[in-house]
Design an enzyme around this catalytic site. Structure first.
Site, PDB file in Angstrom:
ATOM      1  N   ASP A  75       0.817  -1.209   0.000  1.00 56.70           N
ATOM      2  CA  ASP A  75       0.000   0.000   0.000  1.00 56.70           C
ATOM      3  C   ASP A  75       0.853   1.262   0.000  1.00 56.70           C
ATOM      4  O   ASP A  75       0.592   2.193  -0.751  1.00 56.70           O
ATOM      5  CB  ASP A  75      -0.975   0.009   1.191  1.00 56.70           C
ATOM      6  CG  ASP A  75      -0.279  -0.204   2.527  1.00 56.70           C
ATOM      7  OD1 ASP A  75       0.913  -0.577   2.541  1.00 56.70           O
ATOM      8  OD2 ASP A  75      -0.923   0.002   3.568  1.00 56.70           O
ATOM      9  N   ILE A  76       1.869   1.294   0.854  1.00 59.11           N
ATOM     10  CA  ILE A  76       2.633   2.536   0.983  1.00 59.11           C
ATOM     11  C   ILE A  76       4.061   2.233   1.427  1.00 59.11           C
ATOM     12  O   ILE A  76       4.287   1.315   2.218  1.00 59.11           O
ATOM     13  CB  ILE A  76       1.933   3.499   1.989  1.00 59.11           C
ATOM     14  CG1 ILE A  76       2.624   4.862   2.038  1.00 59.11           C
ATOM     15  CG2 ILE A  76       1.807   2.892   3.373  1.00 59.11           C
ATOM     16  CD1 ILE A  76       1.791   5.940   2.740  1.00 59.11           C
ATOM     17  N   ILE A  77       4.992   2.969   0.870  1.00 64.95           N
ATOM     18  CA  ILE A  77       6.370   2.929   1.375  1.00 64.95           C
ATOM     19  C   ILE A  77       6.650   4.270   2.026  1.00 64.95           C
ATOM     20  O   ILE A  77       6.546   5.322   1.381  1.00 64.95           O
ATOM     21  CB  ILE A  77       7.389   2.612   0.268  1.00 64.95           C
ATOM     22  CG1 ILE A  77       7.185   1.176  -0.215  1.00 64.95           C
ATOM     23  CG2 ILE A  77       8.807   2.789   0.790  1.00 64.95           C
ATOM     24  CD1 ILE A  77       8.246   0.681  -1.170  1.00 64.95           C
ATOM     25  N   ASP A  78       6.947   4.202   3.300  1.00 61.94           N
ATOM     26  CA  ASP A  78       7.222   5.390   4.108  1.00 61.94           C
ATOM     27  C   ASP A  78       8.734   5.441   4.339  1.00 61.94           C
ATOM     28  O   ASP A  78       9.466   5.946   3.500  1.00 61.94           O
ATOM     29  CB  ASP A  78       6.401   5.264   5.400  1.00 61.94           C
ATOM     30  CG  ASP A  78       6.476   6.483   6.277  1.00 61.94           C
ATOM     31  OD1 ASP A  78       6.977   7.515   5.820  1.00 61.94           O
ATOM     32  OD2 ASP A  78       6.034   6.408   7.429  1.00 61.94           O
TER      33      ASP A  78
ATOM     34  N   ASP B 278      -4.845   2.609   7.428  1.00 59.83           N
ATOM     35  CA  ASP B 278      -5.513   2.885   8.705  1.00 59.83           C
ATOM     36  C   ASP B 278      -4.805   3.945   9.528  1.00 59.83           C
ATOM     37  O   ASP B 278      -3.616   4.209   9.352  1.00 59.83           O
ATOM     38  CB  ASP B 278      -5.564   1.612   9.540  1.00 59.83           C
ATOM     39  CG  ASP B 278      -4.193   1.231  10.081  1.00 59.83           C
ATOM     40  OD1 ASP B 278      -3.266   1.084   9.263  1.00 59.83           O
ATOM     41  OD2 ASP B 278      -4.036   1.132  11.312  1.00 59.83           O
TER      42      ASP B 278
END
Ligand code: IMP
Ligand code: MG
Length: 182
Positions: free
Chosen positions: A103-106, A162
């Protein structure tokens, strides 16, 4: 501006369902160019990627498999940081073309820590497809092969992502409102 409350914070609409649909179609087209005759195995990382993976996979128009794994990170007692545990990676990756869906790479830490476990199984190829990337935050080098959106360093929720467990059901992506930015 459309806003929603999740737990104690207010979020503002950021990426619409229409934009997500167009982006999933683009990613599926990019993947088709590379994988049409390769019968790839998509590995979606739970929990955050479940909605992205489902929508993207519906746009895949060539033979492909999908499976799901869960990565859990625990705060270690040592300063060396977190321990990453993989749950459910019980598929043989040998001789497979593998595409990770995230979903996401932070910071990049989750994927950076997990990739060696996959590489160890010597897949034919291993590429990474990510919906969202926060380049300002990334400290662990991870090569992104297919990217949805590059976004600024501001917390987002919705479309599977979330805030303390809530907000995943929102069909669009919302960004933490400016006035409540921490
Ligand atoms: P990492 O820092 O790249 O390892 O990202 C770890 C995980 O943090 C991601 O897989 C997400 O589950 C979560 N995360 C990072 N940024 C956000 C955000 O803006 N909203 C929701 N979850 C996030
Ligand atoms: Mg995640």
């Amino acid at each position: 501006m459309h806003t929603v409350n999740v737990n104690d914070k207010t979020f503002t609409s950021y990426i619409t369902a229409a934009e997500l649909k167009i982006t999933n179609e683009r990613l599926a087209a990019e993947l088709a160019l590379d994988y049409t005759d390769k019968k790839p195995l998509f590995i979606a990382i739970l929990n955050g990627s479940f909605m992205f993976a489902a929508d993207l996979f519906k746009q895949i128009n060539f033979p492909a498999e999908i499976c799901f794994i869960k990565l859990a990170s625990y705060k270690g007692t040592k300063s060396t940081g977190n321990v990453i545990t993989s749950i459910g990676l019980d598929i043989d990756l040998h001789e497979r073309h593998v595409v990770l869906l995230e979903d996401i790479i932070d910071t990049g830490k989750t994927l950076y820590s997990f990739l060696p476990q996959l590489i160890h199984q010597q897949p034919l190829s291993l590429k990474i497809c990510v919906l969202l990337h926060k380049p300002e935050c990334t400290v662990f080098p991870v090569t992104i092969d297919y990217l949805g959106f590059s976004i600024p360093d501001r917390f987002v929720v919705g479309y599977g992502l979330d805030y303390d467990g809530f907000g995943r059901n929102l069909p669009e992506i919302y960004q933490l409102s400016e006035e409540t930015k921490t």
